[in-house]
Design an enzyme around this catalytic site. Structure first.
Site, PDB file in Angstrom:
ATOM      1  N   SER A 168      12.233  85.588  61.487  1.00 22.20           N
ATOM      2  CA  SER A 168      11.532  84.583  62.287  1.00 22.20           C
ATOM      3  C   SER A 168      10.430  85.319  63.048  1.00 22.20           C
ATOM      4  O   SER A 168       9.726  86.156  62.461  1.00 22.20           O
ATOM      5  CB  SER A 168      12.523  83.866  63.211  1.00 22.20           C
ATOM      6  OG  SER A 168      11.858  82.976  64.056  1.00 22.20           O
ATOM      7  N   TYR A 182       2.815  77.150  62.489  1.00 20.22           N
ATOM      8  CA  TYR A 182       3.496  78.425  62.206  1.00 20.22           C
ATOM      9  C   TYR A 182       4.585  78.694  63.248  1.00 20.22           C
ATOM     10  O   TYR A 182       5.735  79.000  62.905  1.00 20.22           O
ATOM     11  CB  TYR A 182       2.477  79.565  62.164  1.00 20.22           C
ATOM     12  CG  TYR A 182       3.127  80.920  62.028  1.00 20.22           C
ATOM     13  CD1 TYR A 182       3.837  81.265  60.874  1.00 20.22           C
ATOM     14  CD2 TYR A 182       3.091  81.842  63.075  1.00 20.22           C
ATOM     15  CE1 TYR A 182       4.469  82.498  60.761  1.00 20.22           C
ATOM     16  CE2 TYR A 182       3.709  83.077  62.973  1.00 20.22           C
ATOM     17  CZ  TYR A 182       4.402  83.402  61.812  1.00 20.22           C
ATOM     18  OH  TYR A 182       5.034  84.606  61.705  1.00 20.22           O
ATOM     19  N   LYS A 186       8.760  78.843  62.743  1.00 22.06           N
ATOM     20  CA  LYS A 186       9.601  79.989  63.094  1.00 22.06           C
ATOM     21  C   LYS A 186      10.733  79.553  64.043  1.00 22.06           C
ATOM     22  O   LYS A 186      11.820  80.131  64.042  1.00 22.06           O
ATOM     23  CB  LYS A 186       8.744  81.099  63.707  1.00 22.06           C
ATOM     24  CG  LYS A 186       7.832  81.758  62.669  1.00 22.06           C
ATOM     25  CD  LYS A 186       8.657  82.507  61.650  1.00 22.06           C
ATOM     26  CE  LYS A 186       7.987  82.771  60.360  1.00 22.06           C
ATOM     27  NZ  LYS A 186       8.806  83.484  59.383  1.00 22.06           N
TER      28      LYS A 186
END
Ligand SMILES: NC(=O)c1ccc[n+]([C@@H]2O[C@H](COP(=O)([O-])OP(=O)(O)OC[C@H]3O[C@@H](n4cnc5c(N)ncnc54)[C@H](OP(=O)(O)O)[C@@H]3O)[C@@H](O)[C@H]2O)c1
Length: 304
Positions: A168, A182, A186
């Protein structure tokens, strides 16, 4: 020392494991492999090197065959006793699981450890993000991670052994203006992994998630983020250091891994800092200076 601590951790992780005879028998003549998505470069390649020190076989997955070939050669030269294979595959495709499953079976391999590492980014205002890029990001960073994890976990629990290591980011802990999708992807990887690790606790499967800070790889250039302030203000770790610390913590049974000094300090700090304070700072660090509208796509696609 490390081996002793690892075997203690293995015993704890498998304290309630009930390996099923048929599941163990099914892999008797097969070779256990560490399957690394995005293993052709950056953190994935460095992780593959680390796993190669303790594994019989490594499978590198990425889309670009030339990079895969170079990576296989590099690992093979440094770890001549390890079987290293490459699979050119787009993990964002819904067919990827079937393709990987039959590819492993043909080579008499099975997935003993899955490293969910491949991801793509997008930087710039969300309102101007090309929709194709957003869809590819969600398919790679979210859907593929969930599908691959779901595909390997039942057999690992049935065997009472195995591992899933998901990469992550520190960005999982805060919303990321200018890298909004993005950072959100994560956060999904972190939340999913911690939840699954809790569900499968004691069943013999090592499940961990890594939260790196900035790392010096092609990732930033590929998402066009080199102009953002964080690239000039924040020191980036090497992929080799991140990988070495991550695999060490994974072997010791850690669930949430902050690889290095900066992530170790940042994780508790980001968990308690109110978003009203942290988000404006992240906004400033990630700003690319690009405009909030892309007139070309917005003119040609339907607007609601
Ligand atoms: N670099 C950082 O600062 C940083 C910080 C925190 C977390 N991370 C995370 O670390 C992981 C690795 O990033 P990196 O920095 O090492 O990036 P990288 O050097 O760009 O490597 C990404 C790898 O993923 C592969 N890949 C991308 N899309 C794929 C797909 N659809 N199917 C199969 N393979 C695919 C790429 O190969 P192909 O393009 O040939 O497919 C490449 O091997 C990512 O999860 C990233 O989010 C990175």
């Amino acid at each position: 020392m490390m081996d002793g601590l690892e075997s203690l951790a293995t015993r704890w992780i498998g304290r309630w494991a009930e390996p099923r005879f048929d599941a163990v028998e099914a892999t008797r003549d097969l070779t256990p492999a560490v399957v690394v998505t995005g293993g052709s470069s950056g953190i994935g390649l460095a992780l593959a090197h680390q796993f190669a020190r303790h594994s019989q076989a490594i499978v590198l997955i990425a889309r670009t065959p030339s990079r895969l070939e170079a990576a296989v050669l590099e690992i093979g030269q440094r770890h001549p006793n390890v079987r290293v294979e490459q699979l050119s595959l787009d993990i964002s495709s819904p067919e990827a699981i079937d393709a990987l499953s039959s590819w492993l079976a043909e080579r008499r391999l099975y997935c003993d450890v899955l490293v969910n590492n491949a991801a793509i980014g997008h930087s710039g205002p969300f309102s101007a993000a090309p929709t194709a890029r957003l869809e590819a990001l969600i398919a790679t960073n979210v859907a593929a991670v969930a599908r691959l994890t779901r595909a390997v976990l039942p057999a690992m629990i049935a065997r009472g052994r195995g591992g899933i290591l998901t990469i992550s980011s520190l960005g999982a802990l805060i919303p990321g203006p200018h890298q909004a999708a993005y950072y959100a992807s994560k956060a999904f990887a972190l939340s999913l992994t911690e939840a699954i690790a809790s569900e499968a606790a004691g069943r013999g499967v090592r499940i961990a998630v890594v939260l790196p800070g900035p790392v010096e790889t092609r990732f930033h250039a590929r998402m066009d983020a080199e102009g953002s302030l964080y690239r000039h203000l924040l020191a980036a770790a090497t992929p080799e250091r991140v990988a070495a610390l991550s695999v060490r913590s994974y072997r010791l049974g850690r669930r949430v891994i902050a690889p290095g000094f900066v992530p170790t300090v940042a994780v508790p700090f980001l968990r308690i800092l109110p978003h009203a304070v942290s988000v404006p700072i992240v906004n400033w660090l990630l700003d690319t200076g690009r405009p909030a509208l892309r007139s070309d796509e917005d003119k040609s696609s339907p607007q609601l």
